[in-house]
Motif scaffolding. Structure first.
Motif, PDB file in Angstrom:
ATOM      1  N   HIS A 544      11.666   4.770   0.001  1.00  0.00           N
ATOM      2  CA  HIS A 544      10.816   5.784  -0.617  1.00  0.00           C
ATOM      3  C   HIS A 544      11.570   7.113  -0.698  1.00  0.00           C
ATOM      4  O   HIS A 544      12.536   7.348   0.017  1.00  0.00           O
ATOM      5  N   GLU A 545      11.111   7.959  -1.577  1.00  0.00           N
ATOM      6  CA  GLU A 545      11.708   9.270  -1.782  1.00  0.00           C
ATOM      7  C   GLU A 545      11.845  10.032  -0.463  1.00  0.00           C
ATOM      8  O   GLU A 545      10.952  10.005   0.393  1.00  0.00           O
ATOM      9  N   ASN A 546      12.997  10.709  -0.292  1.00  0.00           N
ATOM     10  CA  ASN A 546      13.306  11.489   0.913  1.00  0.00           C
ATOM     11  C   ASN A 546      13.314  10.647   2.191  1.00  0.00           C
ATOM     12  O   ASN A 546      13.071  11.163   3.290  1.00  0.00           O
ATOM     13  N   ASP A 547      13.588   9.347   2.033  1.00  0.00           N
ATOM     14  CA  ASP A 547      13.691   8.421   3.179  1.00  0.00           C
ATOM     15  C   ASP A 547      12.395   8.342   3.981  1.00  0.00           C
ATOM     16  O   ASP A 547      12.399   8.057   5.185  1.00  0.00           O
ATOM     17  N   LYS A 548      11.271   8.578   3.311  1.00  0.00           N
ATOM     18  CA  LYS A 548       9.988   8.613   4.015  1.00  0.00           C
ATOM     19  C   LYS A 548       9.584   7.247   4.538  1.00  0.00           C
ATOM     20  O   LYS A 548       9.079   7.118   5.666  1.00  0.00           O
ATOM     21  N   TYR A 549       9.783   6.214   3.733  1.00  0.00           N
ATOM     22  CA  TYR A 549       9.460   4.841   4.118  1.00  0.00           C
ATOM     23  C   TYR A 549      10.556   3.913   3.633  1.00  0.00           C
ATOM     24  O   TYR A 549      11.317   4.240   2.717  1.00  0.00           O
ATOM     25  N   VAL A 550      10.570   2.732   4.232  1.00  0.00           N
ATOM     26  CA  VAL A 550      11.352   1.642   3.680  1.00  0.00           C
ATOM     27  C   VAL A 550      10.402   0.467   3.494  1.00  0.00           C
ATOM     28  O   VAL A 550       9.508   0.234   4.323  1.00  0.00           O
ATOM     29  N   TYR A 551      10.565  -0.261   2.372  1.00  0.00           N
ATOM     30  CA  TYR A 551       9.662  -1.362   2.041  1.00  0.00           C
ATOM     31  C   TYR A 551      10.394  -2.688   2.225  1.00  0.00           C
ATOM     32  O   TYR A 551      11.475  -2.897   1.666  1.00  0.00           O
ATOM     33  N   VAL A 552       9.794  -3.609   3.012  1.00  0.00           N
ATOM     34  CA  VAL A 552      10.408  -4.912   3.265  1.00  0.00           C
ATOM     35  C   VAL A 552       9.428  -6.011   2.881  1.00  0.00           C
ATOM     36  O   VAL A 552       8.211  -5.813   2.871  1.00  0.00           O
ATOM     37  N   TYR A 553       9.981  -7.182   2.588  1.00  0.00           N
ATOM     38  CA  TYR A 553       9.170  -8.310   2.146  1.00  0.00           C
ATOM     39  C   TYR A 553       8.859  -9.265   3.298  1.00  0.00           C
ATOM     40  O   TYR A 553       9.682  -9.471   4.197  1.00  0.00           O
ATOM     41  N   ASP A 554       7.675  -9.871   3.239  1.00  0.00           N
ATOM     42  CA  ASP A 554       7.478 -11.141   3.931  1.00  0.00           C
ATOM     43  C   ASP A 554       7.433 -12.209   2.842  1.00  0.00           C
ATOM     44  O   ASP A 554       7.880 -11.981   1.724  1.00  0.00           O
ATOM     45  N   ARG A 555       6.904 -13.358   3.133  1.00  0.00           N
ATOM     46  CA  ARG A 555       6.915 -14.443   2.151  1.00  0.00           C
ATOM     47  C   ARG A 555       6.145 -14.066   0.886  1.00  0.00           C
ATOM     48  O   ARG A 555       6.547 -14.451  -0.223  1.00  0.00           O
ATOM     49  N   TYR A 556       5.070 -13.294   1.059  1.00  0.00           N
ATOM     50  CA  TYR A 556       4.202 -12.982  -0.071  1.00  0.00           C
ATOM     51  C   TYR A 556       4.133 -11.493  -0.388  1.00  0.00           C
ATOM     52  O   TYR A 556       4.155 -11.102  -1.558  1.00  0.00           O
ATOM     53  N   ASP A 557       4.023 -10.667   0.631  1.00  0.00           N
ATOM     54  CA  ASP A 557       3.661  -9.267   0.450  1.00  0.00           C
ATOM     55  C   ASP A 557       4.811  -8.307   0.698  1.00  0.00           C
ATOM     56  O   ASP A 557       5.921  -8.709   1.074  1.00  0.00           O
ATOM     57  N   VAL A 558       4.497  -7.007   0.509  1.00  0.00           N
ATOM     58  CA  VAL A 558       5.436  -5.913   0.739  1.00  0.00           C
ATOM     59  C   VAL A 558       4.870  -5.038   1.856  1.00  0.00           C
ATOM     60  O   VAL A 558       3.695  -4.653   1.822  1.00  0.00           O
ATOM     61  N   TRP A 559       5.748  -4.707   2.833  1.00  0.00           N
ATOM     62  CA  TRP A 559       5.349  -3.878   3.965  1.00  0.00           C
ATOM     63  C   TRP A 559       5.995  -2.509   3.863  1.00  0.00           C
ATOM     64  O   TRP A 559       7.199  -2.390   3.637  1.00  0.00           O
ATOM     65  N   GLN A 560       5.151  -1.469   4.059  1.00  0.00           N
ATOM     66  CA  GLN A 560       5.633  -0.090   4.091  1.00  0.00           C
ATOM     67  C   GLN A 560       5.885   0.279   5.555  1.00  0.00           C
ATOM     68  O   GLN A 560       4.976   0.272   6.378  1.00  0.00           O
ATOM     69  N   CYS A 561       7.167   0.591   5.856  1.00  0.00           N
ATOM     70  CA  CYS A 561       7.556   0.807   7.254  1.00  0.00           C
ATOM     71  C   CYS A 561       8.091   2.224   7.458  1.00  0.00           C
ATOM     72  O   CYS A 561       8.858   2.736   6.637  1.00  0.00           O
ATOM     73  N   ASP A 562       7.696   2.816   8.584  1.00  0.00           N
ATOM     74  CA  ASP A 562       8.205   4.124   8.985  1.00  0.00           C
ATOM     75  C   ASP A 562       9.587   3.931   9.608  1.00  0.00           C
ATOM     76  O   ASP A 562       9.720   3.208  10.601  1.00  0.00           O
ATOM     77  N   PRO A 563      10.642   4.550   9.053  1.00  0.00           N
ATOM     78  CA  PRO A 563      11.994   4.328   9.605  1.00  0.00           C
ATOM     79  C   PRO A 563      12.177   4.879  11.016  1.00  0.00           C
ATOM     80  O   PRO A 563      13.120   4.507  11.700  1.00  0.00           O
ATOM     81  N   GLU A 564      11.248   5.742  11.465  1.00  0.00           N
ATOM     82  CA  GLU A 564      11.296   6.225  12.845  1.00  0.00           C
ATOM     83  C   GLU A 564      10.503   5.333  13.784  1.00  0.00           C
ATOM     84  O   GLU A 564      10.593   5.459  15.002  1.00  0.00           O
ATOM     85  N   GLY A 565       9.675   4.438  13.223  1.00  0.00           N
ATOM     86  CA  GLY A 565       8.879   3.531  14.030  1.00  0.00           C
ATOM     87  C   GLY A 565       7.681   4.185  14.685  1.00  0.00           C
ATOM     88  O   GLY A 565       7.043   3.588  15.551  1.00  0.00           O
ATOM     89  N   LYS A 566       7.330   5.405  14.278  1.00  0.00           N
ATOM     90  CA  LYS A 566       6.215   6.121  14.921  1.00  0.00           C
ATOM     91  C   LYS A 566       4.874   5.695  14.350  1.00  0.00           C
ATOM     92  O   LYS A 566       3.859   5.733  15.048  1.00  0.00           O
TER      93      LYS A 566
END
Length: 997
Positions: A544-566
């Motif tokens: 995502h813009e300004n490294d706000k999120y990273v999006y990863v796949y599972d078998r079906y869906d897309v997950w929005q993840c916080d790169p800091e893990g908070k």
């Protein structure tokens, strides 16, 4: 819920109406079309695409998205739409027949037919045609005002043949000239007797005048203003470059062979005021020109000190901006910060950071030049394999040119003349962040971890963060299995750990490593992967813009993840995919896209995992909820989806097994929109998006007996269910009995709606041709168990054959199997385990795993051990750990069990499966008196490339299966063979008498 429906009702009602139709022949291939190039204008009002036959003349089409305008350019290609959406430019090939005729006559390259240029103002009928154009360029951005094109050499002027009297006079003049030369030499010798031999030496002035070696002179460059039609010419041009905004054009000229005053030059031409400045004059070689984002800075590599034929040349980095008298030398071997033994790389194109404050360039080792005093035929030629080599010698040789040109990235900051080296032998891959603006880069290297890739199939990476200010290095992590990614702004490094089955980030500012997906309860790895190795991840969608999120796949869906893990991950697709068994995968519609923005409409490809139906879904990132998408369109979406820059208008192709590729636009307007699905029922789109058909290929398909396809499920011998694709003729009659060919590799059931064009075979059965000619084709999915690749194939394919054999419309005595490469191996194995097939064909099969295990894939130079232990062959052990598995799975050791006629196709330049594998199997079966044939296409690789060979194989495959499955007479090559004395004279088939060949 958003739905995408596709094929217009009129198309289905008329074009593909079922009737008595003729079967496909091998003569129809050349005219079968595809849609290749496709572009959409920035305003979304115009599209450009090419309709390309398999062999012959293509057509470039310029068309309005509302279908109000259409212009065809015969043989047009390599098109561009100007930034202002006003003009279309393309090259135009000569007639296919003219080029073919010139090749037959073996004309020299300069005498071959040449391309021309076409310029069209969209919406108008006139076409400006310019003959003999070598290349053209337009600025990436700007107002669309300029084009530059480089002409071909002028055709050589015809030389008039002198008459007999003129020839006599010419001979007399030549005799007079020779007499003067003899007198001059006699005078020189007499002078030398008196004044010494020094008088015979050429003067320094004479020597300098003759040192220039002939060069390939440039040709005429024309800069044309598309708005006014005004042109400016430059002579002796070798190459040229526009800046992105179109305010500058860099022109490189060669020196003149006839005029020593005309030296090689680099010219800066300002398109805004027509001013010309000389950047550099008098060099041997200049290349790798790069302008910054604004078009106000230029960097390039040049060499001007050595002779043209010098064995060792030292290039330098040059820099120029308007206002300077000439280019300034920025880096050579003596510049501060240059490590000993390195020089400026001529293989790396310099890069400016987006803000123009950093200049990246390449360094390379100074290599010892070849000793030309050695006599080639007196020196040894050999390769030395050493157990400590990073790569095996064959791999080193395949990668030789890459290694010789390998560059280590370095940077200059601002106007500083100090080199900051970033890349090195242990940091060979360098990735910039924030479009080069960031003060740090990521570097990755496999050095120290390469030897084990011989058996694991991949190297592990050591990853670093390196400062662009002082070159200092910080270790992120060692021995990471790729892929590894640097976030767009450079704040994080992310990787997937297959042993922990989670994604980890490294925060560059703090040095903290975080497991960011540990709270996700569904697998992020490929759940049904059956290789004896850690399963790979489904992958990363985007940042995502300004490294706000990273999006990863599972078998079906897309997950929005916080790169800091908070913040805990959430599903961007709201779990809709897993609930409905829909697979969502993002597709980029903008080649310049770096990340997902807050207001962006993202496009997903969606497939129903159960029934294989698919389509596109659109989600605006401003929406708080994901509204889902029901992929009920029985179509396949083409790989390339393009969006207009300034409008919600998308261009892509759609197809199905019975409908050829169709070019459509999805628009944000309802004007003349077609909203009808493949079944003919009218559907409307939410959010005011409507589909419109632009062009459908291959209307001639309606003349032929085409195919249908259905998804079939059956229970395998191990009690598990599998899927496969069953192709039937359009005129299928359940009261008849049909021969069946089983074609397989691994899994193909997801391709239910893929269009399969009739085409000459590169290695496998052409499904449309065989089905059109009265065959059924079944393509079963195969599921593997470790150590049992052969039996896994038996479990799936033979169970499928027994399942189909019970159908009243299947002739169980006329079934065959065919496969290529891994499929060819499985064919070779199956004929040792069952006699239920009437014929078999194996392309490029591995027959002996014990000899193949330690061999080389000559196309890449890689050793094959990893393939057997961890990859496709799925043995899971070394040869010395479980020799029984290698022998048990090798068809060669059961050759005496074969009773099925087998045709092997294995080419003598195969770089993937060693040719001797096919020979081992053929010679064993021949000795055992089995019915076996080996087709070997000369100089061809794993799959056939040359069209003439593809056509030949197509005919022989048809004749082979017609004989064994339909009782047709055997052609002479099949019945008797062909002796070497007939090679190139007699093909043993009626190939030369068939229409179209």
């Amino acid at each position: 819920m958003r739905k995408l429906f596709s094929i217009p009702a009129l198309l289905l009602a008329g074009l593909f109406a079922s009737a008595q139709k003729k079967p496909l022949t091998h003569a129809v291939y050349d005219g079968w079309q595809s849609i290749n190039e496709r572009y959409i204008s920035n305003n979304g009002k115009w599209v450009v695409y090419t309709i390309t036959p398999q062999e012959g003349d293509a057509t470039l089409v310029i068309q309005a998205t509302d279908n109000s305008y259409r212009k065809e350019i015969p043989r047009g290609y390599a098109a561009a739409i100007t930034e202002d959406s006003r003009f279309v430019i393309c090259k135009v090939r000569p007639l296919f027949s003219a080029t073919r005729d010139a090749k037959i006559k073996k004309k020299k390259p300069d005498d071959m037919p040449k391309d021309s240029l076409a310029i069209v103002e969209v919406g108008k009928d006139a076409v400006l045609r310019i003959p003999r154009v070598k290349s053209y360029k337009t600025p990436e951005k700007g107002n669309g005002q300029w084009i530059a094109y480089l002409r071909e050499k002028s055709p050589a002027a015809a030389v008039a043949t002198p008459d007999s009297l003129a020839q006599v006079n010419n001979l007399l003049h030549m005799a007079d000239s020779l007499a003067r030369v003899v007198d001059s030499l006699r005078n020189k010798v007499n002078d030398a007797k008196i004044n010494g031999l020094a008088v015979l030496k050429a003067s320094k002035k004479e020597g300098r005048a003759k040192t220039g070696e002939p060069v390939e002179e440039g040709t005429e460059l024309v800069l044309r203003n598309l708005f006014t039609g005004e042109e400016k010419q430059f002579l002796l041009v070798n190459d040229y470059y526009f800046s992105k905004p179109g305010n500058t054009c860099i022109i490189e000229t060669t020196r003149s062979n006839a005029d020593t005053l005309k030296k090689a030059s680099i010219i800066w031409y300002s398109l805004s005021n027509g001013k010309t400045d000389t950047v550099l004059r008098g060099f041997n070689d200049a290349k790798n020109f790069k302008l910054d984002e604004t078009g106000n800075q230029l960097a390039f590599i040049a060499e001007r000190d050595s002779s043209t034929k010098a064995l060792q040349k030292f290039y330098k980095l040059w820099y120029y901006r308007p206002g300077m008298d000439s280019a300034r030398l920025r880096v050579d071997r003596n510049t501060t910060g240059m490590a000993k033994g390195l020089t400026v790389s001529d293989a790396f194109v310099p890069e400016f950071s987006r803000n123009g404050q950093k200049l990246y360039f390449g360094l390379m080792p100074i290599r010892k030049p070849k000793d030309t005093s050695l006599v080639d035929f007196e020196t040894a030629r050999l390769d030395i394999w050493h157990y400590n080599d990073d790569y095996l010698q064959p791999q080193q040789l395949v990668q030789l040119n890459t290694e010789l040109q390998r560059s280590f990235r370095a940077v200059l900051n601002g106007d500083e003349n100090k080199v900051i080296q970033l890349g090195a032998e242990d940091a060979e891959a360098v990735f910039t962040a924030d479009e080069g603006n960031a003060d740090r880069v990521m570097a990755a290297s496999t050095k120290g971890n390469r030897i084990e890739s011989q058996w694991v199939g991949y190297p592990k990476y050591n990853v670093y963060i390196i400062s662009t200010i002082d070159g200092s290095r910080k270790t992120v992590k060692e021995k990471i299995r790729s892929p590894i990614m640097l976030s767009p702004k450079g704040n994080y490094v992310i990787w997937y750990d297959p042993t922990q089955k989670n994604y980890f980030t490294y925060a560059v500012n703090t040095g903290v490593t975080t497991n960011i997906t540990k709270s996700i309860k569904v697998p992020l790895y490929e759940e049904d992967d059956d290789h004896p190795d850690d399963p790979p991840a489904y992958g990363i969608m985007k940042w995502h813009e300004n490294d706000k999120y990273v999006y990863v796949y599972d078998r079906y869906d897309v997950w929005q993840c916080d790169p800091e893990g908070k913040t805990a991950p959430r599903t961007l697709t709201s779990g809709y995919g897993r609930t409905h068994k829909f697979i969502y995968r993002y597709t980029s519609t903008d080649k310049e896209e770096k990340f997902i923005s807050d207001t962006q409409t993202v496009v997903f490809r969606v497939q129903n995992e159960v029934n294989k139906q698919n389509g596109l879904a659109y989600h605006n990132m401003k929406d708080t909820a994901f509204r889902g998408y029901d992929p009920t369109g029985r179509t396949q979406i083409g790989l390339q989806v393009v969006k207009a820059k300034n409008r919600y208008a998308y261009l892509y192709t759609m197809e199905s097994f019975k409908v050829p590729p169709m070019l459509v636009t999805l628009l944000d307007t309802m004007v003349e929109a077609t909203n009808i699905d493949i079944n003919g029922s009218k559907k409307l789109f939410k959010d005011s998006l409507f589909i419109r058909e632009l062009h459908i290929t291959n209307p001639q398909q309606n003349d032929y007996n085409w195919l249908t396809c259905e998804l079939v499920k059956w229970t395998m011998f191990d009690g598990k269910q599998s899927e496969g694709l069953l192709y039937k003729p359009e005129d299928f009659d359940p009261k008849k009995k049909y021969p069946v060919i089983f074609y397989f590799y691994e899994r193909y059931s997801d391709q239910l709606y893929t269009y399969r064009a009739p085409a000459p075979s590169a290695s496998s059965v052409n499904i449309p041709w065989f089905v059109s000619n009265g065959y059924l084709i079944f393509v079963p999915d195969i599921h593997y168990k470790q150590g049992e690749p052969g039996e896994s194939a038996y479990n799936a394919i033979v169970s499928a054959a027994k399942f189909l054999a019970k159908k009243p419309w299947v002739d169980s005595t006329k079934m065959a199997i065919q496969g290529q490469s891994w499929g060819g191996y499985q064919v070779s194995y199956l004929v040792t385990r069952t006699n239920m097939f009437a014929a078999a064909e194996a392309g490029a099969p591995v027959a002996n795993m014990t000899s193949a295990y330690g061999g080389i894939r000559w196309g890449t130079g890689l050793n094959r051990q990893f393939q057997y232990e961890r990859s496709q062959s799925r043995i899971g052990y070394t040869l010395w750990q479980r020799p029984d598995l290698y022998i048990r799975n090798s068809p060669l050791f059961r050759a005496d069990k074969v009773n099925t006629p087998l045709m092997i196709v294995h080419n003598d330049a195969d770089g993937s499966v060693p040719w001797y594998q096919g020979i081992e199997y053929f010679t064993a079966l021949r000795r055992l008196g089995k019915k076996v044939w080996l087709l070997q296409y000369n100089g061809e690789d794993h799959n056939l490339v040359e069209r003439r060979n593809r056509k030949d194989l197509s005919i022989r495959l048809g004749q082979y299966f017609d004989h064994f499955l339909k009782g047709a007479p055997a052609p002479r090559w099949l019945a008797e063979g062909l002796p070497a004395t007939s090679k190139g004279i007699d093909w043993g088939t009626e190939l030369e008498e068939q229409k179209g060949f």
